[in-house]
Design a protein around this motif. Structure first.
Motif, PDB file in Angstrom:
ATOM      1  N   SER A   1     -23.528 -22.272 -29.157  1.00 39.67           N
ATOM      2  CA  SER A   1     -23.784 -21.263 -27.662  1.00 39.67           C
ATOM      3  C   SER A   1     -22.883 -20.188 -27.875  1.00 39.67           C
ATOM      4  CB  SER A   1     -23.160 -22.100 -26.590  1.00 39.67           C
ATOM      5  OG  SER A   1     -22.931 -21.156 -25.298  1.00 39.67           O
ATOM      6  N   ASN A   2     -23.260 -19.016 -27.417  1.00 39.05           N
ATOM      7  CA  ASN A   2     -22.679 -17.653 -27.504  1.00 39.05           C
ATOM      8  C   ASN A   2     -21.553 -17.395 -26.148  1.00 39.05           C
ATOM      9  OD1 ASN A   2     -24.278 -16.967 -25.336  1.00 39.05           O
ATOM     10  ND2 ASN A   2     -25.045 -15.079 -26.014  1.00 39.05           N
ATOM     11  N   SER A   3     -21.466 -18.786 -25.644  1.00 42.85           N
ATOM     12  CA  SER A   3     -20.130 -18.467 -24.687  1.00 42.85           C
ATOM     13  C   SER A   3     -18.993 -18.825 -25.318  1.00 42.85           C
ATOM     14  CB  SER A   3     -20.391 -19.543 -23.407  1.00 42.85           C
ATOM     15  OG  SER A   3     -20.527 -20.716 -24.145  1.00 42.85           O
TER      16      SER A   3
ATOM     17  N   TYR B   1     -27.328 -20.654 -16.203  1.00 46.97           N
ATOM     18  CA  TYR B   1     -26.351 -20.934 -16.846  1.00 46.97           C
ATOM     19  C   TYR B   1     -25.785 -22.381 -16.512  1.00 46.97           C
ATOM     20  CZ  TYR B   1     -26.191 -16.406 -19.055  1.00 46.97           C
ATOM     21  OH  TYR B   1     -26.458 -15.495 -19.793  1.00 46.97           O
TER      22      TYR B   1
ATOM     23  N   ALA C   1     -25.910 -20.750 -21.733  1.00 46.76           N
ATOM     24  CA  ALA C   1     -27.138 -20.369 -21.113  1.00 46.76           C
ATOM     25  C   ALA C   1     -28.466 -21.206 -21.302  1.00 46.76           C
ATOM     26  CB  ALA C   1     -27.450 -19.154 -21.989  1.00 46.76           C
TER      27      ALA C   1
ATOM     28  N   ASP D   1     -29.623 -22.678 -26.640  1.00 51.88           N
ATOM     29  CA  ASP D   1     -30.572 -21.715 -26.666  1.00 51.88           C
ATOM     30  C   ASP D   1     -30.770 -20.912 -27.631  1.00 51.88           C
ATOM     31  OD1 ASP D   1     -31.611 -20.613 -23.870  1.00 51.88           O
ATOM     32  OD2 ASP D   1     -31.138 -18.845 -25.098  1.00 51.88           O
TER      33      ASP D   1
ATOM     34  N   VAL E   1     -33.025 -16.562 -17.258  1.00 53.46           N
ATOM     35  CA  VAL E   1     -31.838 -17.315 -17.913  1.00 53.46           C
ATOM     36  C   VAL E   1     -31.101 -18.148 -16.798  1.00 53.46           C
ATOM     37  CG1 VAL E   1     -30.019 -17.181 -19.518  1.00 53.46           C
ATOM     38  CG2 VAL E   1     -31.762 -15.344 -19.422  1.00 53.46           C
TER      39      VAL E   1
ATOM     40  N   LYS F   1     -32.133 -17.916 -27.672  1.00 53.81           N
ATOM     41  CA  LYS F   1     -31.625 -16.410 -27.477  1.00 53.81           C
ATOM     42  C   LYS F   1     -30.170 -16.094 -27.481  1.00 53.81           C
ATOM     43  CE  LYS F   1     -35.465 -13.701 -25.973  1.00 53.81           C
ATOM     44  NZ  LYS F   1     -36.381 -14.698 -24.962  1.00 53.81           N
ATOM     45  N   HIS F   2     -29.610 -17.006 -26.516  1.00 53.44           N
ATOM     46  CA  HIS F   2     -28.044 -16.948 -26.320  1.00 53.44           C
ATOM     47  C   HIS F   2     -27.307 -17.686 -27.284  1.00 53.44           C
ATOM     48  CE1 HIS F   2     -30.658 -15.930 -22.956  1.00 53.44           C
ATOM     49  NE2 HIS F   2     -29.891 -14.957 -22.593  1.00 53.44           N
ATOM     50  N   ASN F   3     -27.066 -17.378 -28.488  1.00 49.71           N
ATOM     51  CA  ASN F   3     -26.282 -18.141 -29.308  1.00 49.71           C
ATOM     52  C   ASN F   3     -25.762 -17.510 -30.366  1.00 49.71           C
ATOM     53  OD1 ASN F   3     -28.037 -17.635 -31.553  1.00 49.71           O
ATOM     54  ND2 ASN F   3     -29.670 -18.977 -30.686  1.00 49.71           N
TER      55      ASN F   3
END
Ligand code: ATP
Ligand code: MG
Length: 552
Positions: free
Chosen positions: A503-505, A361, A379, A459, A359, A461-463
């Protein structure tokens, strides 16, 4: 400085009144009837009342017109107050027309004593049938010649609950031949046994709006009573009541054109029907032009007020194109809202030469036009989502996005090239396989190659999964629907629900507003967004579009 109205014909009248010494100060009022929520048209009335008073360091009262005894008003009273506050206005006094019932009663008695009002035993149907037309005078009531004593006794008996509803009314005695139908002996009091939210069953006779309104204005010392155009023909009656009831303070009524917007419904009666028939999700449905609906849709008070300030105030009713309103919210959010990538119709993409389990960033600008807003890290890994319509297996001419053999730029990331299309047994595309070029990382400056298409992604997975609600016009306005009643013009495709990713950010709170790259402006729904269920409403697409329905 905060924006407000330019000078207009109303401020010109007020200027003149102050100059001539007709008034020493300016006091306005906003007089809603609490039988529904406020809509965009009311913003014109509210802003005129408050902004005109502010212009002259005056005062504005909020007065609920509660001359109709009904039960469910309290919900609307709360809603109206909240909406006015949300627009940033504070009333100087809060009043109810019902505060003045005793005073109004006394003034009605005065009219009787002056021989200017009488008790009529005719039914509502008879009264309306004898009112005449624009070309024909009305017919005087057989009860018009009752003596003052008899009228006083009967009016008193009406008040003392001696007659059933509809048995008698009090009418002003003006002129049944007046060219202005409003002056043909209008009804000023009627009997109703519905308990009143404020006065309970103290009263069983209630003043009509045309009587209550001028008297309330005069009692409060309103100087300029601003109202919409349909009251223009009532002004002679307004002035008659103020004069004949011998009110000490004389208000001036000034009418202005109503404001409406296209492709929606704003009359309270029809809005109520939509809500009651569950054709929309309550008064705050994001498709409605109620203040609550507009707010939930993501409209800001700044955009709404500036929109209204810029519509010209005149003596004609105006239907402003919905696109005008959209322009103002885009302008407001362009530089204030963060931007990000969101995929709303996901298609899985596997980057076959990207190391499994890795992964990284990457940096995304929060708002490219406002560098001070900084950047965030998002990600990126072997599997991502792109938009379904950013891929075509058999591309049309001039299609520059992804297709087998073609290379595009992933925004904020790398170039990818499509090598393979994976389908299920029925031939539906399940995912596509691509390779990326590590040398093309965005922002590194190494890359000298050019590609024609740039697409967005999230992404896999990272969402954060989210529900996406896209809206279209509530009503269809075209040749076919031109003559239909408004409730039959409803657009059957005014809401479309999709499921996508961001995004999960990001940390999303209700009412957060974002620009989603290439999709438009969105707001996290204030009612349905929960920690584990993010719901976004599209406020407006990036560009204006005339198209109905297909805009999705
Ligand atoms: P509607 O007819 O849409 O149901 P209304 O006129 O019955 O609204 P009220 O509660 O009586 O609503 O309105 C309060 C004030 O707002 C009134 O002074 C009215 O003139 C004004 N107003 C209502 N609708 C509009 C509009 N579309 N444009 C401008 N002013 C409006
Ligand atoms: Mg009304």
């Amino acid at each position: 400085m905060e924006k407000t109205y330019e000078s207009n014909f109303i401020s010109n009248i007020i200027d003149e009144d102050l100059k001539r010494g007709k008034y020493q100060e300016v006091i306005t009022r906003f007089p809603p009837e609490p039988n529904g929520y406020l809509h965009i048209g009311h913003i014109r009335a509210i802003t005129l009342d408050f902004e005109m008073a502010k212009r002259y360091n005056g005062k504005t009262n909020l007065r609920f017109d509660d001359t109709n005894p009904t039960k469910e008003d309290i919900e609307f009273v709360k809603g109206i107050k909240a909406d006015i506050k949300w627009l940033g206005y504070e009333w100087d006094n809060l009043y109810w027309a019902s505060n003045y019932f005793t005073e109004m009663y006394n003034r009605a008695v005065l009219l009787i004593k002056k021989g200017l009002a009488f008790v009529d035993d005719q039914t509502a149907e008879e009264i309306s049938a004898t009112r005449g037309t624009l070309t024909q005078p009305g017919i005087e009531s057989p009860y018009r010649t009752r003596s003052t004593e008899e009228n006083l006794a009967l009016f008193e008996a009406m008040k003392k609950r001696k007659f059933p509803e509809g048995a008698k009314v009090l009418r002003a005695k003006i002129d049944m031949a007046s060219p202005n139908i409003n002056l043909r002996d209008p009804v000023i009091y009627r009997i109703s046994y519905t308990p009143h939210h404020n006065t309970g069953d103290k009263w069983c006779i209630y003043p009509m709006y045309d009587f209550a309104h001028p008297l309330s204005d005069a009692i409060e010392g309103i100087t300029h009573s601003l109202c919409s155009l349909e009251f223009e023909d009532h002004r002679p009656l307004y002035d008659w009541f103020v004069r004949e009831c011998e009110m000490e303070k004389i208000p001036t009524q000034i009418e202005f054109g109503r404001l409406s917007i296209s492709n929606t419904i704003i009359s309270k009666r029809n809005l109520r029907k939509l809500v009651e028939d569950k054709l929309v999700d309550g008064w705050d449905d994001p498709r409605l032009a109620t203040l609550q609906g507009l707010r939930r849709r993501g409209y800001t008070k700044r955009a709404l007020k500036e929109f209204v300030f810029d519509t010209s105030i005149s003596k004609t009713n105006a239907v402003v194109d919905y696109q005008q309103l959209e322009h103002y919210i885009r302008e407001d959010l362009k530089l204030t809202s963060p931007r990000t990538m969101a995929v709303i119709r996901p298609l899985k993409v596997v980057i076959t030469n990207y190391p499994e389990g890795q992964v990284e960033y990457l940096e995304e600008a929060i708002n490219k036009e406002v560098p001070e807003m900084g950047t965030r890290k998002i990600a990126f890994s072997r599997e991502i989502y792109i938009e379904q319509d950013d891929f075509m297996e058999n591309p049309l001419p001039k299609y520059y996005r992804l297709y087998p053999g073609n290379e595009v730029r992933l925004a904020n990331a790398y170039f990818i090239k499509c090598n393979d299309v994976i389908k299920d047994e029925d031939g539906n595309i399940i995912e596509i396989h691509v390779t990326y070029d590590i040398e093309t990382k965005s922002g590194t400056g190494f890359n000298k190659r050019k590609v024609k298409g740039t697409i967005h992604w999230v992404d896999a997975k990272h969402n954060l999964p989210c529900e996406i609600r896209l809206y279209d016009h509530l009503t269809i306005e075209d040749e076919e629907t031109k003559n239909l009643p408004v409730l039959e013009k409803l657009n059957p495709h005014s809401l479309k629900i999709l499921h996508g990713y961001i995004s999960n950010s990001l940390v999303i709170k209700p009412d957060d507003k974002y620009q989603f790259m290439r999709h438009g402006y969105f707001v996290a729904d204030t009612k349905d967004t929960k920690a584990d269920n993010i719901v976004f409403n599209r406020i407006v697409p990036l560009k204006s579009s005339f198209k109905l329905i297909n805009d999705f």
